[in-house]
Design a protein around this motif. Structure first.
Motif, PDB file in Angstrom:
ATOM      1  N   UNK A 132      10.872  -1.557   5.157  1.00  0.00           N
ATOM      2  CA  UNK A 132      11.367  -2.497   4.150  1.00  0.00           C
ATOM      3  C   UNK A 132      10.658  -3.817   4.393  1.00  0.00           C
ATOM      4  N   UNK A 133      10.361  -4.525   3.333  1.00  0.00           N
ATOM      5  CA  UNK A 133       9.754  -5.836   3.519  1.00  0.00           C
ATOM      6  C   UNK A 133      10.312  -6.800   2.475  1.00  0.00           C
ATOM      7  N   UNK A 134      10.675  -7.998   2.911  1.00  0.00           N
ATOM      8  CA  UNK A 134      11.045  -9.033   1.952  1.00  0.00           C
ATOM      9  C   UNK A 134      10.512 -10.372   2.429  1.00  0.00           C
ATOM     10  N   UNK A 135      10.864 -11.432   1.702  1.00  0.00           N
ATOM     11  CA  UNK A 135      10.221 -12.722   1.975  1.00  0.00           C
ATOM     12  C   UNK A 135      10.539 -13.273   3.360  1.00  0.00           C
ATOM     13  N   UNK A 136      11.527 -12.707   4.044  1.00  0.00           N
ATOM     14  CA  UNK A 136      11.887 -13.258   5.356  1.00  0.00           C
ATOM     15  C   UNK A 136      10.729 -13.193   6.344  1.00  0.00           C
ATOM     16  N   UNK A 182       0.831  -1.211   0.000  1.00  0.00           N
ATOM     17  CA  UNK A 182       0.000   0.000   0.000  1.00  0.00           C
ATOM     18  C   UNK A 182       0.863   1.257   0.000  1.00  0.00           C
ATOM     19  N   UNK A 183       1.903   1.257   0.817  1.00  0.00           N
ATOM     20  CA  UNK A 183       2.746   2.450   0.911  1.00  0.00           C
ATOM     21  C   UNK A 183       3.557   2.655  -0.367  1.00  0.00           C
ATOM     22  N   UNK A 184       3.908   1.551  -1.016  1.00  0.00           N
ATOM     23  CA  UNK A 184       4.716   1.644  -2.227  1.00  0.00           C
ATOM     24  C   UNK A 184       3.855   2.051  -3.430  1.00  0.00           C
ATOM     25  N   UNK A 185       2.691   1.412  -3.550  1.00  0.00           N
ATOM     26  CA  UNK A 185       1.852   1.637  -4.719  1.00  0.00           C
ATOM     27  C   UNK A 185       1.161   2.995  -4.663  1.00  0.00           C
ATOM     28  N   UNK A 192       5.058 -15.118  -2.255  1.00  0.00           N
ATOM     29  CA  UNK A 192       5.799 -13.861  -2.134  1.00  0.00           C
ATOM     30  C   UNK A 192       7.039 -13.878  -3.018  1.00  0.00           C
ATOM     31  N   UNK A 193       7.622 -15.070  -3.198  1.00  0.00           N
ATOM     32  CA  UNK A 193       8.812 -15.147  -4.037  1.00  0.00           C
ATOM     33  C   UNK A 193       8.464 -15.036  -5.512  1.00  0.00           C
ATOM     34  N   UNK A 194       7.329 -15.636  -5.900  1.00  0.00           N
ATOM     35  CA  UNK A 194       7.031 -15.726  -7.322  1.00  0.00           C
ATOM     36  C   UNK A 194       6.244 -14.535  -7.865  1.00  0.00           C
ATOM     37  N   UNK A 244       4.341  -7.642  -7.713  1.00  0.00           N
ATOM     38  CA  UNK A 244       3.855  -6.978  -6.512  1.00  0.00           C
ATOM     39  C   UNK A 244       4.899  -6.998  -5.393  1.00  0.00           C
ATOM     40  N   UNK A 245       5.567  -8.143  -5.236  1.00  0.00           N
ATOM     41  CA  UNK A 245       6.426  -8.308  -4.061  1.00  0.00           C
ATOM     42  C   UNK A 245       7.906  -8.078  -4.349  1.00  0.00           C
ATOM     43  N   UNK A 246       8.290  -7.949  -5.618  1.00  0.00           N
ATOM     44  CA  UNK A 246       9.689  -7.830  -6.023  1.00  0.00           C
ATOM     45  C   UNK A 246      10.515  -9.027  -5.556  1.00  0.00           C
ATOM     46  N   UNK A 247       9.879 -10.159  -5.425  1.00  0.00           N
ATOM     47  CA  UNK A 247      10.577 -11.409  -5.152  1.00  0.00           C
ATOM     48  C   UNK A 247      11.359 -11.418  -3.855  1.00  0.00           C
ATOM     49  N   UNK A 248      12.457 -12.151  -3.910  1.00  0.00           N
ATOM     50  CA  UNK A 248      13.270 -12.376  -2.726  1.00  0.00           C
ATOM     51  C   UNK A 248      13.887 -11.101  -2.160  1.00  0.00           C
TER      52      UNK A 248
END
Lengths: 335, 286
Positions: free
Chosen positions: A232-236, A77-80, A133-135, A139-143
């Motif tokens: 920041x958000x990633x798959x972790x 939401x914050x990014x888009x 989230x990885x694939x 939307x998620x920019x992967x890993x």
């Protein structure tokens, strides 16, 4: 108010909360603030986990999925859209809806079966979210994940610290009320004896689903705070590590106590911080989690009630000894 | 045709590896009502110790034997020290075996370092055959053969020997077996040991198949094995082999045609099974 103050424990909690609230204005340390914010965030996660494990007796190994849903929702939401308060609130609402729906469906599918199934299936579902989230790269920019900007009112570290503290206190009070309500008592009855609860006419499945939804939504909120704290958000956020953190915190602190979850969060986060520093001294400290793994196994085996539970038991048995001088009986464990 | 055969072989090979993990899981569950979340850890330990011995001695066979022995040893220790003390308490069992999983995979990183280790195929199993224009990789056939051999051996023991009879009876009703004067504790330990050995064998075989091994592979395969156990029916040995092949094949075909949905397809399969047949496709009891 007088009723709340009549309990000595409540006064203690209030004093600690007040102390933590004035701390940033007295002692100015950026790293301590960030660390304490993390403790509060994970305390919310651990308390939500405690509702399942400690109060209802359900073992979930996929708690990270709710945490991750919260983190990704606010991130996306914050990014888009613009990093404004209105969009942030919308993200919170969407998180609540999403986590409620997911936990409801997962609960409906598996909670009618044996406890093994829930543990296994939540594990698998969390794995599914991790893969998603990885694939879903668009939307998620992967890993690699992505950074994002946060609304104005969350930018200052001190303000954010206070928001985290407030969230923890609010969640604690709400869950305290929740667990002491008739509904909470039914959940505890399910934990103690599921068959008897069912034969008393309670629809066990419905109650379990309620517990899993409450727990899932709160974990989502912890995820929101976590993502905002890192910007920041990633798959972790979907990995097993998050679930394990919640598990370690709840078990070591003490299941079924809520305070135990908070204490556990403090212990794990602080030792994580210190032990990673110690990694410069000896490489074994880089694998700090192994110590907690061993402590965790020992706690499950010998102190299934954790720190808080064991202290309570100690206090209780001493009282009993004082009042009944003839024969001291060991208190039988609840489980 | 070429693609189809290769995908099937690939799926069968993966299925066999999952079967080696899931078979132990399902037998242990059927007999002792213990869902061993540390099973993936035994799988990974088998891979690391096996590859390590293989590189040290240069003999693949010695590596396999070493992996199985390591797995069995860990299995005995697990049963004795970790599972026995909390026997009969489901929540504690689930929690404690997950803790063991954590310790096992961290120990791997302590002993062999956190980076992934490459594993090579022995010369007599590398390369491929060409049959009527279709290239068949030898090592995959080898995995399928080993998997089948283990399946047949365990099936023979279960169906034709006295100990197998006791195990099957124990799965059905262990109080009854106990009351007939059989020490079910010893049977538990034996089954746990064999299950752990099979998991370790699976891990070892995976090494040269995927080329690299890493400490988190235990968890990845354990999830697949859980899916297999649910689909096949908890406690059903022959169910686990069918379900493992099903999951392996669906994984390999999906990975080729719709790569992003490979895991999702298996999850969906599991969800459907759980809704309509919670006792599993081949299981007898729920």
């Amino acid at each position: 108010m007088t009723r709340i103050l009549s309990n000595r424990m409540n006064i203690l909690y209030l004093m600690i909360a007040a102390f933590l609230a004035v701390l940033p204005f007295v002692y100015d340390s950026r790293s301590l603030l960030i660390l304490l914010s993390q403790v509060f965030i994970f305390a919310v996660l651990a308390m939500s986990y405690d509702i399942l494990l400690g109060y209802t007796g359900i073992v979930s190994f996929g708690h990270a999925m709710f945490f991750g849903i919260g983190a990704y929702t606010v991130g996306v939401f914050m990014k888009r859209f613009e990093p404004e308060t209105s969009y942030f609130l919308l993200a919170v609402v969407v998180t609540i809806v999403l986590t409620a729906v997911v936990s409801y469906i997962v609960g409906l599918l598996t909670l009618r079966l044996k406890s093994h199934f829930y543990a296994m299936l939540t594990l698998a579902f969390a794995g599914l979210f991790l893969v998603l989230a990885e694939k879903w790269r668009t939307v998620t920019y992967g890993n690699d994940g992505f950074t994002f900007r946060v609304p104005e009112f969350l930018r200052d570290r001190t303000d954010f610290y206070l928001i985290c503290l407030a969230s923890m206190v609010v969640v604690f009070i709400l869950l305290k009320r929740f667990t002491n309500s008739p509904l909470g008592k039914v959940l505890q009855a399910i934990r103690e004896n599921e068959q008897r609860t069912e034969s008393l006419g309670y629809s066990v499945l419905q109650y379990k689903i309620i517990a899993s939804v409450v727990s899932g939504v709160l974990a989502g909120i912890a995820g929101i705070l976590y993502a905002v704290s890192l910007r920041f958000v990633n798959t972790s956020v979907f990995t097993m590590d998050i679930t394990l953190d919640a598990l370690l915190m709840t078990i070591i602190g003490g299941v079924g106590t809520l305070v135990g979850a908070i204490i556990g969060a403090g212990i794990i986060e602080f030792s994580h911080h210190w032990l990673t520093e110690l990694a410069k001294v000896h490489w074994i400290f880089e694998r700090w989690i192994i110590f907690f793994g061993i402590i965790y196994i020992l706690v499950v085996m010998f102190f299934p009630m954790g720190i808080v539970g064991s202290l309570k038991k100690l206090k209780f048995s001493r009282k009993k000894k004082d009042s009944v001088p003839v024969k001291s009986e060991t208190v039988s464990q609840g489980d | 045709m070429d693609v189809l055969i290769n995908l099937s072989l690939n799926g069968l090979a993966t299925g066999m590896l999952i079967f080696l993990l899931a078979a132990g899981l399902t037998l242990i569950f059927g007999l002792m009502d213990v869902l061993n979340f540390a099973h993936g850890g035994l799988f990974a330990w088998g891979a690391y110790s096996g590859i390590w011995i293989y590189t040290a001695t240069g003999s693949f066979l010695v590596g396999i034997i070493g992996a199985i022995l390591t797995g069995m040893l860990l299995g005995i220790l697990t049963e004795r020290w970790i599972i026995k003390p909390v026997y009969g308490n489901h929540v504690q069992q689930i929690l404690i075996t997950l803790g063991l999983m954590l310790v096992l995979s961290e120990m791997l990183k302590v002993v062999w370092g956190p980076n992934q280790i490459s594993a090579s195929t022995p010369s007599y199993l590398s390369g491929s055959w060409e049959v009527g224009g279709v290239i068949i990789i030898k090592y995959r056939v080898f995995i399928i053969a080993v998997g089948l051999a283990v399946f047949l051996a365990v099936q023979y023991v279960l169906k034709k020997t006295k100990i197998g009879l006791v195990v099957r009876a124990g799965v059905m009703n262990k109080e009854m077996v106990q009351s007939l004067g059989i020490n079910i504790q010893k049977v538990f330990m034996l089954v746990f040991m064999i299950g752990a050995g099979m998991a370790a064998l699976g891990g070892m075989l995976l090494g040269p198949y995927s080329g690299v091994i890493h400490a988190d592979m235990g968890m990845e395969f354990a999830i697949l094995a859980f899916i297999v156990v649910v689909i096949g029916g908890m406690g059903s040995f022959s169910g686990s082999v069918m379900a493992a092949i099903l999951v392996g094949l669906s994984g390999s075909f999906m990975a080729y045609y719709v790569p992003d949905l490979a895991l999702a397809a298996n999850m969906l399969l599991m969800a459907v099974v759980l809704i309509f047949r919670p006792q599993g496709l081949f299981g007898a009891k729920g």
